[in-house]
Design a protein around this motif. Structure first.
Motif, PDB file in Angstrom:
ATOM      1  N   SER A   2      -5.115  -1.315   6.888  1.00  0.00           N
ATOM      2  CA  SER A   2      -4.858  -0.301   5.860  1.00  0.00           C
ATOM      3  C   SER A   2      -4.367  -0.990   4.592  1.00  0.00           C
ATOM      4  N   LEU A   3      -4.927  -0.588   3.491  1.00  0.00           N
ATOM      5  CA  LEU A   3      -4.465  -1.116   2.203  1.00  0.00           C
ATOM      6  C   LEU A   3      -3.562  -0.097   1.510  1.00  0.00           C
ATOM      7  N   SER A   4      -3.066   0.837   2.304  1.00  0.00           N
ATOM      8  CA  SER A   4      -2.183   1.860   1.768  1.00  0.00           C
ATOM      9  C   SER A   4      -0.936   1.188   1.160  1.00  0.00           C
ATOM     10  N   GLY A   5      -0.552   1.631  -0.016  1.00  0.00           N
ATOM     11  CA  GLY A   5       0.606   1.039  -0.689  1.00  0.00           C
ATOM     12  C   GLY A   5       0.231  -0.109  -1.613  1.00  0.00           C
ATOM     13  N   LYS A   6      -1.032  -0.559  -1.529  1.00  0.00           N
ATOM     14  CA  LYS A   6      -1.496  -1.625  -2.433  1.00  0.00           C
ATOM     15  C   LYS A   6      -2.225  -0.994  -3.626  1.00  0.00           C
TER      16      LYS A   6
END
Ligand code: NAD
Length: 257
Positions: A2-6
């Motif tokens: 997951s690239l969530s928060g990037k």
């Protein structure tokens, strides 16, 4: 993964490869900054559509990648830049002794120097965040030359050198710098050069596609923008943590020859 928060900043991302990379990163949960120099309603609509489709924060920021100060301001305005994709690029086809000086200057600025400016602005943010990815969209023309493309071939060879240098300067940090080297991908950039190439070679446009463009690509197929997006997300995955300073060719075997 997951690239969530990037946050990913993709230069030149209202069309073609840049748009596909932005969509692929958003599909993995990254917030994305969409960029071009045109600032049209359609540009803003692209960001809106991506934001809705992938439930991420997607913004459009206008900046002209031929201008160093605007390249740096793009990163500042983004506020965060964990993933920097230097993708904006243009092409012009002409023999070197007839190559318009303004086209040479624009290609070197947009296809190469812009990455110097954005990288310089983004690295401090990546260092602060303790993680970063620099992905330079180079080309098979970073590894091989073709006639009539002096500025493009020069810029793409140059950006591969810059990629290696950034990798060495960040080697001890959780930051990687790599390049993707696509062969021919059927995007507006390639569609636009078909008539010029037809003129240079005195051929029909169909023959240019078959005998000039795909001649170099042993697979005889264009690479797709989705394939390039997939390589970009791979380079952001933990599997790629130790991949730095290199390039990944997506060229149907062109550079194997
Ligand atoms: P494209 O023409 O579809 O998209 C180019 C993008 O760059 C557009 O969003 C455009 O608005 C933007 N752009 C152009 N000038 C700009 C400027 N001054 N400031 C900001 N944005 C600007 O092209 P594409 O084929 O998707 O190419 C994207 C990248 O991939 C380029 O670097 C190109 O060299 C590289 N590439 C393309 C191919 C191919 O076959 N299409 C092959 C190898 C490498």
């Amino acid at each position: 993964m997951s690239l969530s928060g990037k946050t990913a900043v993709v230069t030149g991302s209202t069309s073609g490869i840049g748009l596909a990379i932005a969509r692929a990163l958003a599909a993995e949960g990254a917030d994305v900054v969409i960029n071009s120099f045109s600032d049209t309603k359609a540009d803003h609509a692209i960001a809106e559509e991506i934001g809705k489709a992938f439930s991420v924060n997607a913004r459009y920021i206008q900046a002209d990648m031929s201008k160093g100060d605007q390249c740096r301001k793009l990163i500042e305005d983004a506020g965060a830049c964990d993933i920097l994709v230097n993708n904006a690029g243009i092409q012009h086809v002409a023999p070197i002794d007839e190559f318009p000086v303004e086209k040479w200057d624009a290609i070197i600025a947009i296809n190469m120097s812009s990455a110097f400016h954005t990288t310089a602005a983004a690295l401090p943010m990546m260092r602060k965040a303790g993680w970063g990815r620099v992905i330079n969209v180079a080309s098979a023309h970073g590894l091989r030359a073709s006639p009539y493309k002096s500025a493009y071939v020069t810029a793409k060879h140059g950006i591969l050198g810059m990629t290696k240098t950034v990798a060495l300067e960040t080697a001890k940090e959780s930051i990687t710098a790599n390049a993707i080297c696509p062969g021919y991908v059927l995007t507006p950039l390639v569609e636009a050069q078909i008539p010029d190439t037809a003129k240079e070679y005195n051929m029909s446009e169909d023959r240019v596609i078959e005998e000039v463009i795909l001649l170099k690509q042993p697979s005889k197929q264009f690479a797709t923008v989705e394939q390039i997006g997939g390589i970009a997300t791979f380079l952001c995955s933990p599997a790629a943590d130790q991949i730095t300073g290199t390039s990944i060719s997506v060229d149907g075997g062109w550079t194997a020859a």
